[in-house]
Design a protein around this motif. Structure first.
Motif, short mmCIF file in Angstrom:
data_model
loop_
_atom_site.label_atom_id
_atom_site.label_comp_id
_atom_site.label_asym_id
_atom_site.label_seq_id
_atom_site.Cartn_x
_atom_site.Cartn_y
_atom_site.Cartn_z
N LEU A 24 3.71 -10.01 -1.82
CA LEU A 24 3.36 -9.23 -2.96
C LEU A 24 2.74 -8.01 -2.44
O LEU A 24 3.19 -6.85 -2.83
N ARG A 25 1.59 -8.10 -1.64
CA ARG A 25 1.07 -7.08 -1.14
C ARG A 25 1.93 -6.22 -0.35
O ARG A 25 1.94 -4.93 -0.36
N ARG A 26 2.79 -7.00 0.45
CA ARG A 26 3.43 -6.28 1.71
C ARG A 26 4.58 -5.55 0.75
O ARG A 26 4.92 -4.15 1.10
N SER A 27 5.15 -6.15 -0.43
CA SER A 27 6.25 -5.33 -1.20
C SER A 27 5.52 -4.23 -1.69
O SER A 27 6.14 -2.97 -1.72
N ALA A 28 4.26 -4.03 -2.27
CA ALA A 28 3.61 -3.07 -2.76
C ALA A 28 3.33 -2.07 -1.76
O ALA A 28 3.83 -0.70 -2.04
N LEU A 29 2.96 -2.25 -0.55
CA LEU A 29 2.74 -1.21 0.55
C LEU A 29 3.92 -0.67 0.93
O LEU A 29 4.11 0.32 1.43
N GLU A 30 5.11 -1.47 1.00
CA GLU A 30 6.35 -0.72 1.24
C GLU A 30 7.23 0.01 0.26
O GLU A 30 8.28 0.43 0.33
N GLY A 31 6.40 0.25 -1.02
CA GLY A 31 6.92 0.94 -2.06
C GLY A 31 7.68 0.30 -3.36
O GLY A 31 8.22 1.09 -4.12
N TYR A 32 7.66 -0.95 -3.19
CA TYR A 32 8.27 -1.58 -4.28
C TYR A 32 7.36 -1.72 -5.68
O TYR A 32 6.35 -2.30 -5.69
#
Ligand code: RET
Length: 302
Positions: free
Chosen positions: A272-280
């Motif tokens: 979830l954090r990775r998705s957010a950091l990748e701009g999702y």
């Protein structure tokens, strides 16, 4: 009624190991339980399958907040929950079928049915390769690397499980089978640990700077939780008592809930954090704690 002999009730007494017929598989089949021990065993198994089934919902719903490439991570956790939940439900009903209350104690074999922990090992054949494959997917490794690592982890994992499955039938009677196959299985476990370490290192390299601590912590979590299974395997050597029977179910359950359920929650939060950091943006919104942050994410239109 079975004609097989059962150890007479003597709380705290350890039956001489050499005197057992080595035909009944697991030690559960030799030891009468007090009402407290029997009920605690039922409770542990019931809580375990209940938790696994309930978290199917959690994992399916959280997958919706993730960038598409990571959605399969919690979906695989849901598959593991369903598979393990069914297996634990079977262990629970087998526990209930195997013992009969005699007015004083819960007597094994009383219904002509033997209890076994071997179903667990069968279930791991499905769940363990899935749990391991979740790692390279969550770390967003390239597809060829992902496939290579998943295979290289699955091979020692399956050899570890199947040699352990064979060995655990030796826990009643002569312990040399338990120990020899336990050691062979541990060799495969060490091989597996090395492969997992390689995947974790790739995960540290691939993680955004803010998230590099996550794979490092997952590594220690993996060692601590997977390490509980060999302890449960070896436990009968502490003594053939009702307490050992119950403590072993407890150890298995703590290990199951940690290595599958909590592990799945950790991986879902990481992606979830990775998705957010990748701009999702839906992931950013899900993580945002301020109304303004959520609004800003919404305005972006995802
Ligand atoms: C055995 C046999 C004794 C030696 C070792 C073992 C390791 C078992 C492990 C099992 C992990 C299971 C998981 C299941 C999830 O569904 C086979 C008990 C080292 C590590 C994670």
């Amino acid at each position: 009624m079975s004609t097989l002999s059962v150890i007479p009730v003597q709380q705290g007494a350890t039956p001489p190991i050499g005197s057992l017929p080595a035909t009944l598989g697991n030690i559960e089949n030799y030891i009468p339980l007090t009402t407290g021990q029997y009920t605690t065993g039922s409770l542990i198994l019931m809580v375990s399958y209940g938790a696994h089934f309930a978290f199917i919902l959690y994992f399916l719903m959280t997958s919706m907040q993730l960038a598409p490439r990571y959605r399969i991570v919690p979906i695989l956790s849901a598959v593991v929950m369903a598979s393990a939940g069914l297996s634990l439900l079977r262990e629970f009903s087998l526990w209930q079928e195997s013992y009969a209350f005699t007015g004083a104690v819960y007597q094994p074999l009383a219904n002509g049915e033997t209890f076994t922990n071997a179903f667990r090992y069968g279930n791991w054949t499905i769940t363990v390769p899935i749990l391991l494959t979740q790692l390279p997917i969550a770390f967003a490794l390239s597809r060829p690397d992902l496939h290579k690592r998943a295979l290289r982890m699955a091979i020692p994992a399956l050899l570890m499980i199947w040699t352990g499955l064979y060995g655990q039938f030796g826990e009643a009677g002569d312990w040399s089978r338990l120990n020899i196959w336990g050691i062979i299985s541990t060799v495969f476990f060490v091989w597996l640990i090395l492969e997992v370490r390689g995947t974790i290192s790739a995960g540290i390299a691939s993680s955004p700077a803010e998230l590099k601590a996550w794979p490092k912590n997952i590594w220690w979590f993996f060692l601590a939780t997977w390490g509980l299974y060999p302890i449960a395997y070896a436990l009968p050597q502490l003594g053939l008592t009702g307490d050992v029977v119950v403590v072993r179910q407890l150890l298995y359950s703590i290990a199951d809930i940690s290595a599958k359920l909590i592990y799945g929650v950790i991986l879902s939060r990481y992606v979830l954090r990775r998705s957010a950091l990748e701009g999702y943006m839906p992931a950013a919104e899900a993580l945002s704690t301020t109304p303004a942050g959520a609004q800003a994410a919404s305005i972006r239109g995802d």
